[in-house]
Design a protein around this motif. Sequence first.
Motif, PDB file in Angstrom:
ATOM      1  N   ILE A 128       0.838  -1.198   0.000  1.00 51.86           N
ATOM      2  CA  ILE A 128       0.000   0.000   0.000  1.00 51.86           C
ATOM      3  C   ILE A 128       0.874   1.250   0.000  1.00 51.86           C
ATOM      4  CG2 ILE A 128      -1.632   1.352   1.376  1.00 51.86           C
ATOM      5  CD1 ILE A 128      -2.864  -1.314   2.268  1.00 51.86           C
ATOM      6  N   LEU A 129       1.902   1.247   0.867  1.00 52.48           N
ATOM      7  CA  LEU A 129       2.790   2.417   0.904  1.00 52.48           C
ATOM      8  C   LEU A 129       3.431   2.655  -0.453  1.00 52.48           C
ATOM      9  CD1 LEU A 129       4.609   2.214   4.365  1.00 52.48           C
ATOM     10  CD2 LEU A 129       2.642   3.610   3.686  1.00 52.48           C
ATOM     11  N   SER A 130       3.916   1.558  -1.048  1.00 51.37           N
ATOM     12  CA  SER A 130       4.587   1.748  -2.337  1.00 51.37           C
ATOM     13  C   SER A 130       3.595   2.179  -3.418  1.00 51.37           C
ATOM     14  CB  SER A 130       5.341   0.490  -2.741  1.00 51.37           C
ATOM     15  OG  SER A 130       4.517  -0.633  -2.577  1.00 51.37           O
ATOM     16  N   ALA A 131       2.340   1.678  -3.317  1.00 54.98           N
ATOM     17  CA  ALA A 131       1.326   2.095  -4.284  1.00 54.98           C
ATOM     18  C   ALA A 131       1.065   3.585  -4.147  1.00 54.98           C
ATOM     19  CB  ALA A 131       0.036   1.309  -4.067  1.00 54.98           C
ATOM     20  N   LEU A 132       1.029   4.071  -2.901  1.00 57.16           N
ATOM     21  CA  LEU A 132       0.817   5.513  -2.686  1.00 57.16           C
ATOM     22  C   LEU A 132       1.979   6.310  -3.269  1.00 57.16           C
ATOM     23  CD1 LEU A 132      -0.680   5.574   0.916  1.00 57.16           C
ATOM     24  CD2 LEU A 132      -1.861   5.890  -1.269  1.00 57.16           C
ATOM     25  N   ALA A 133       3.183   5.764  -3.142  1.00 55.50           N
ATOM     26  CA  ALA A 133       4.339   6.431  -3.738  1.00 55.50           C
ATOM     27  C   ALA A 133       4.193   6.507  -5.251  1.00 55.50           C
ATOM     28  CB  ALA A 133       5.619   5.688  -3.353  1.00 55.50           C
ATOM     29  N   ILE A 134       3.740   5.390  -5.833  1.00 55.34           N
ATOM     30  CA  ILE A 134       3.525   5.381  -7.284  1.00 55.34           C
ATOM     31  C   ILE A 134       2.501   6.447  -7.662  1.00 55.34           C
ATOM     32  CG2 ILE A 134       2.539   4.020  -9.166  1.00 55.34           C
ATOM     33  CD1 ILE A 134       3.805   1.546  -7.843  1.00 55.34           C
ATOM     34  N   ALA A 135       1.415   6.511  -6.867  1.00 53.18           N
ATOM     35  CA  ALA A 135       0.365   7.498  -7.133  1.00 53.18           C
ATOM     36  C   ALA A 135       0.954   8.901  -7.086  1.00 53.18           C
ATOM     37  CB  ALA A 135      -0.753   7.347  -6.103  1.00 53.18           C
ATOM     38  N   ALA A 136       1.790   9.174  -6.076  1.00 52.97           N
ATOM     39  CA  ALA A 136       2.380  10.503  -5.938  1.00 52.97           C
ATOM     40  C   ALA A 136       3.253  10.840  -7.144  1.00 52.97           C
ATOM     41  CB  ALA A 136       3.198  10.558  -4.647  1.00 52.97           C
ATOM     42  N   VAL A 137       4.042   9.842  -7.554  1.00 49.81           N
ATOM     43  CA  VAL A 137       4.902  10.076  -8.725  1.00 49.81           C
ATOM     44  C   VAL A 137       4.049  10.416  -9.935  1.00 49.81           C
ATOM     45  CG1 VAL A 137       6.466   8.942 -10.356  1.00 49.81           C
ATOM     46  CG2 VAL A 137       6.804   8.666  -7.896  1.00 49.81           C
ATOM     47  N   ILE A 138       2.959   9.684 -10.128  1.00 47.14           N
ATOM     48  CA  ILE A 138       2.105   9.925 -11.292  1.00 47.14           C
ATOM     49  C   ILE A 138       1.487  11.326 -11.228  1.00 47.14           C
ATOM     50  CG2 ILE A 138      -0.071   9.249 -12.384  1.00 47.14           C
ATOM     51  CD1 ILE A 138       0.723   6.331 -11.639  1.00 47.14           C
ATOM     52  N   ILE A 139       1.046  11.704 -10.040  1.00 46.70           N
ATOM     53  CA  ILE A 139       0.390  13.001  -9.920  1.00 46.70           C
ATOM     54  C   ILE A 139       1.397  14.157 -10.058  1.00 46.70           C
ATOM     55  CG2 ILE A 139      -0.915  14.518  -8.353  1.00 46.70           C
ATOM     56  CD1 ILE A 139      -2.664  12.298  -9.178  1.00 46.70           C
ATOM     57  N   PHE A 140       2.550  14.042  -9.363  1.00 46.28           N
ATOM     58  CA  PHE A 140       3.434  15.201  -9.268  1.00 46.28           C
ATOM     59  C   PHE A 140       4.598  15.184 -10.240  1.00 46.28           C
ATOM     60  CE2 PHE A 140       1.646  14.629  -4.968  1.00 46.28           C
ATOM     61  CZ  PHE A 140       0.877  15.781  -4.924  1.00 46.28           C
ATOM     62  N   VAL A 141       5.025  14.053 -10.681  1.00 46.45           N
ATOM     63  CA  VAL A 141       6.277  14.013 -11.443  1.00 46.45           C
ATOM     64  C   VAL A 141       6.049  13.861 -12.944  1.00 46.45           C
ATOM     65  CG1 VAL A 141       8.498  12.866 -11.698  1.00 46.45           C
ATOM     66  CG2 VAL A 141       7.431  13.012  -9.438  1.00 46.45           C
ATOM     67  N   ILE A 142       5.276  12.866 -13.331  1.00 45.96           N
ATOM     68  CA  ILE A 142       5.218  12.541 -14.761  1.00 45.96           C
ATOM     69  C   ILE A 142       4.294  13.521 -15.498  1.00 45.96           C
ATOM     70  CG2 ILE A 142       4.635  10.747 -16.436  1.00 45.96           C
ATOM     71  CD1 ILE A 142       5.179   8.724 -14.170  1.00 45.96           C
ATOM     72  N   THR A 143       4.808  14.094 -16.583  1.00 49.11           N
ATOM     73  CA  THR A 143       3.983  14.987 -17.407  1.00 49.11           C
ATOM     74  C   THR A 143       2.920  14.154 -18.102  1.00 49.11           C
ATOM     75  OG1 THR A 143       6.171  15.397 -18.281  1.00 49.11           O
ATOM     76  CG2 THR A 143       4.497  17.109 -18.681  1.00 49.11           C
ATOM     77  N   PRO A 144       1.673  14.563 -18.058  1.00 52.44           N
ATOM     78  CA  PRO A 144       0.612  13.760 -18.672  1.00 52.44           C
ATOM     79  C   PRO A 144       0.767  13.605 -20.176  1.00 52.44           C
ATOM     80  CG  PRO A 144      -0.248  15.846 -17.877  1.00 52.44           C
ATOM     81  CD  PRO A 144       1.138  15.754 -17.359  1.00 52.44           C
ATOM     82  N   LYS A 145       1.582  14.471 -20.793  1.00 47.32           N
ATOM     83  CA  LYS A 145       1.745  14.369 -22.255  1.00 47.32           C
ATOM     84  C   LYS A 145       2.302  13.006 -22.672  1.00 47.32           C
ATOM     85  CE  LYS A 145       1.830  18.867 -24.227  1.00 47.32           C
ATOM     86  NZ  LYS A 145       1.659  19.717 -23.010  1.00 47.32           N
ATOM     87  N   VAL A 146       3.173  12.445 -21.811  1.00 46.55           N
ATOM     88  CA  VAL A 146       3.848  11.210 -22.212  1.00 46.55           C
ATOM     89  C   VAL A 146       2.860  10.090 -22.524  1.00 46.55           C
ATOM     90  CG1 VAL A 146       5.922  11.683 -20.884  1.00 46.55           C
ATOM     91  CG2 VAL A 146       4.103  10.312 -19.873  1.00 46.55           C
ATOM     92  N   TYR A 147       1.708  10.102 -21.848  1.00 50.45           N
ATOM     93  CA  TYR A 147       0.797   8.970 -22.005  1.00 50.45           C
ATOM     94  C   TYR A 147       0.308   8.814 -23.433  1.00 50.45           C
ATOM     95  CZ  TYR A 147       0.920   9.099 -16.965  1.00 50.45           C
ATOM     96  OH  TYR A 147       1.345   9.108 -15.676  1.00 50.45           O
ATOM     97  N   SER A 148      -0.102   9.954 -24.042  1.00 47.02           N
ATOM     98  CA  SER A 148      -0.567   9.814 -25.418  1.00 47.02           C
ATOM     99  C   SER A 148       0.602   9.591 -26.370  1.00 47.02           C
ATOM    100  CB  SER A 148      -1.387  11.038 -25.822  1.00 47.02           C
ATOM    101  OG  SER A 148      -0.612  12.193 -25.633  1.00 47.02           O
ATOM    102  N   VAL A 149       1.692  10.328 -26.149  1.00 48.38           N
ATOM    103  CA  VAL A 149       2.814  10.242 -27.090  1.00 48.38           C
ATOM    104  C   VAL A 149       3.462   8.852 -27.040  1.00 48.38           C
ATOM    105  CG1 VAL A 149       5.074  11.180 -27.703  1.00 48.38           C
ATOM    106  CG2 VAL A 149       3.249  12.700 -26.916  1.00 48.38           C
ATOM    107  N   LEU A 150       3.664   8.356 -25.810  1.00 46.70           N
ATOM    108  CA  LEU A 150       4.405   7.100 -25.689  1.00 46.70           C
ATOM    109  C   LEU A 150       3.516   5.845 -25.744  1.00 46.70           C
ATOM    110  CD1 LEU A 150       7.077   7.918 -22.971  1.00 46.70           C
ATOM    111  CD2 LEU A 150       7.331   7.894 -25.461  1.00 46.70           C
ATOM    112  N   SER A 151       2.204   6.044 -25.845  1.00 45.20           N
ATOM    113  CA  SER A 151       1.332   4.868 -25.716  1.00 45.20           C
ATOM    114  C   SER A 151       1.671   3.722 -26.681  1.00 45.20           C
ATOM    115  CB  SER A 151      -0.130   5.281 -25.819  1.00 45.20           C
ATOM    116  OG  SER A 151      -0.394   5.816 -27.086  1.00 45.20           O
TER     117      SER A 151
END
Lengths: 473, 613
Positions: free
Chosen positions: A53-76
């Motif tokens: 659970i802790l690591s999942a929350l970390a993943i969630a934080a990374v997704i929210i704060f770190v990764i630019t949402p643009k990558v999802y469409s471009v890299l899909s």
Amino acid sequence: MKSYYRKLDWWLIICYLMLVITGWLNIYSSIYTEEHSSILDFSQRYGMQFIWILSALAIAAVIIFVITPKVYSVLSPGIYLIVLALLAAVLFLGKEVNGSNSWFVLGPVRFQPAELSKISTSLLLAYIMSRHNFRLANLRDALLTAAVIFIPMALIILEKETGSALVYMGFVFMLYREGLNGWLLAFGFAFILLFITTLAFSPLTSIIIAFAIAAVLNGAFSRQTIKQSLIAAPVAVLLAYLPAIVSGRRFEFLSGTEVEYIAVIILIPIVATAVIYGIKKRFRHTKFMAVSFACAILFIFSVNFIFDNILQPHQRARIENLLGIEEDLKGSGYNVHQSKIAIGSGGFLGKGFLNGTQTKYDFVPEQSTDFIFCTIGEEHGFVGSVIVIFLYSSLIIRIIVLSERQKNNFVRIYGYCIACCFFMHFFINIGMTMGIVPVIGIPLPFLSYGGSSLWSFTAMLFIFIRLDLERWR
Amino acid sequence: MNNKSRILAIGVVIVALVLVIRLFFLQIIDTEYKISAENNAYKYITIYPVRGLILDRNGNILVSNRNSYDIMVTPVDLQPFDTAALCRIFSIEKEFVREKMAEYKKNRRRIGYQSVVFLKQVTEQEYGIFLEQIYKFPGFSATSKSIRDYPYNAGANLFGYTTEVSDEFLQKNPSYRMGDYVGASGLELSYESVLKGEKGYTIMQRDVHNRILSPLAEGAYDKPAIPGKNIVTTIDGELQQYGEYLMQNKVGSIVAIEPASGEILSLISSPGIEISKIANISRYYNEIINDPYKPMFNRAVMSAYPPGSVFKIVNGLIGLQEGVISESSQYPCRGGYYYTPTRILRCHAHRSPLDFPHAIMMSCNAYFCYVLKEILENPLYENMDESFAKWRSYVESMGFGEKLGSDFPAELGGTLPTAETYNEIYGKGSWRTSTIISLSIGQGEIGTTPLHLANLAAIIANRGYFYTPHLVKSIPDSTISERFTERRYTAIDSGYFDPVVEGMYMAVNSKPGSGGTASRARVKGLEICGKTGTAQNPHGKDNAVFICFAPKDEPKIAVAVYLENAGFGGTWAAPIASLLVEKYLTGEISRPELEKYMAESNLIEAAKLYKRE
């Protein structure tokens, strides 16, 4: 930054957190023993789940704060291909776990690429379907969409994870939203219904149902539903008594007790007039309906063949068990029977936290993973179970509502994709524990024990939450 | 929200409602699952019934019960314990404990909270020591179970054994549970339903921690075990034991029947299973199954032996009945019978010619070759097929060639050729009396069990009929099957038996030197009538055969003795049979030195081990 927080969709996040914590507590309860009584005992699954659970929350934080949402469409497309490669690689390099060949095992860590594949497929579907010239009615586009869905599905079936593959069938709801003809969906369901009724009851029952569906649909198309149904109903009744009429068994005119036979005799003239009326009016679509009806009849008679020759014995056993054809409480029906006992014994309020007797003594197998819902049913009763069902449905409906608000097609389609995945897991898993869906070994998202599934469902959800944030830009 | 998304959202709500409705039914409406859950939370402790006793015809106990102690484990209750101390109590290896523990761990899903057997049938002493120290081994417990006990040192093959039910058996018989015992052979198998009784149980409550609390409602819902019923057999325990004593170190069997009722007085197959091993058969099973003398194989009812000269009686009776010979018919014996001008079926030296009773008395081979020739070449019948079929129907009427229908489960029917058999071997129309002449003296394609032969003795004793031989005399609250109380008439009229009886009487009781073949069976005052046989055995020495009954009028006992590879019937089989008859009729033995000689002779070394099916 403050507004950033406010704009996050807290409805989804709270649903998520409540489900995850519910899952953790119930895993604790389902394998609780006195000598390992701390919920943070890391030699036990509940301790491990805390780490997941802790690591999942970390993943969630990374997704929210770190990764630019643009990558999802471009890299899909890239992500999709990498995951496909992993799916193929696991066939050769993977370890066999519980009869399926879908796990990578690296020391203590086990990981199932099939979990990731749901995200990558959703992303790629969103990517190709959101291109401006995409039309589902266009054959090439339709075939491309089908390929994106079916290739990972086929690989997963090869890994003997039929349950996970079934989840992909859920994308049909997304396709419906994106322009698939609703009647096609309706026909699909009608055929599934016929499959079940043929096996559970008899081909005759299915023919009657097929006839009734055809009549109602024909009526709906010609906008004469009521009249058509009036014609169809007596015919259906007549068909139902066909075997008795043909064999002449116990069929004596006005013999007294057999009320239904007298009813049939009265119905015959009504049917005759109704049929003549239908022919005179020459309803539109009648031809199409007649062809579909013929197909349905053909289908009904091939079901037995499919069942006996195409399905695997264990799949047959599960379906037979579900339909109550052969109830084998010690064999293939054991899990479900024990699971039903556990849930049923919970009553209205349940036996209380850590007080379940059924789930504790290993009556229910896989209770911390696929059958976690039993623990909830037994210890928290009807009230607790309804709350969990409520949390899930609000999660799914909230995703649908948010998707509809998107200006960006990519986000909307991705939203629908994950809603479909959650829905399939939710319905199949909970339905299975209560014996209304065959036993298909897939986890209940956020509740079942397991790092790889928790991580991937978290990532799936939080990618959507992050993408949703873009609305405000 | 557009139209389609609304439909989808409504779909989600509908599915959620379906699940909620299902939950409502499961948790609120349906009580079935709550009761099932209670079943899971109560512990049913089985009370095993006492298995029915097996008594002999005089009310002596042949098979009874005694307590045996099993050590059980409830794996979910196990806590670390002193393995070495446990090993000391039962003198077992640490490795054994380790293996068991690994096994429980592997099967923990299947075992659940149940108890499983850890050690079977420990001694009373071990059990006592264990009980003193039981507090050291949480999760272990001891149960006492009743197992079979055998006061007589005899009859192991007859009673059969009980064994723990196998998985296969459980699948076919759902009323049994794992760990139950069931009759696996002999009488234990035939009368399983009578002997087994009905299990009972005590219901114990348990709490969430899986601790057993107390009997539910002070035992109000308990069900007591119903003991199995006793069966009274037709066996005479003393006689059975005596027969087994005589048969030690010999290969063969003895069957004794009471002619007036068809009741089997003793049924001995040697070498048999030792009675000391049968109560704990699983421990000795491999040893028994690997014994080259096949103690499990019940020769008395399963072996298809050539009957030898004993069978001359059958041919003689058929000849008389068919009218092709008479009591006074005489046939020459020139050292044998020339069935072709150059080929002879040899006979031993005796005076010639003989009439019928003397031919029986001296067991002349040539005489009965003529008899068979007369029967088969009777001008009444068109061809061999027809006359042979007639012959066969007579033989069949005396119980040969098929199971007699006793209540012994393993009984076999022996063999009896048909015309078809010979048509296949020699071709239709190309076999004659000379081809099958060995049938006249009980050799060739015929196979009979010792039970068949004893039954033949009973037929002669009764002068023409028999009762189906059986082993059970009475069962409480039920009657014995009708097939055991019905006379079965043979196709021979009773008048034709007199010359046979006469011949058999002379064979035993005529003056020494007059040619009687069975003078060693003579017991003063008992009027034993008997017929010897010496059957060729392709594997080594001849088999010794003897059938007899006594006394001559109103016979009380009919006996067949069959010894593999012993030699002459008159030398070995006849004395043993006469000792048995004497024991039964008078209760004492007038020839102790003969008894001693017979009991101590070792014929097993000579017995050739050939493969039996």
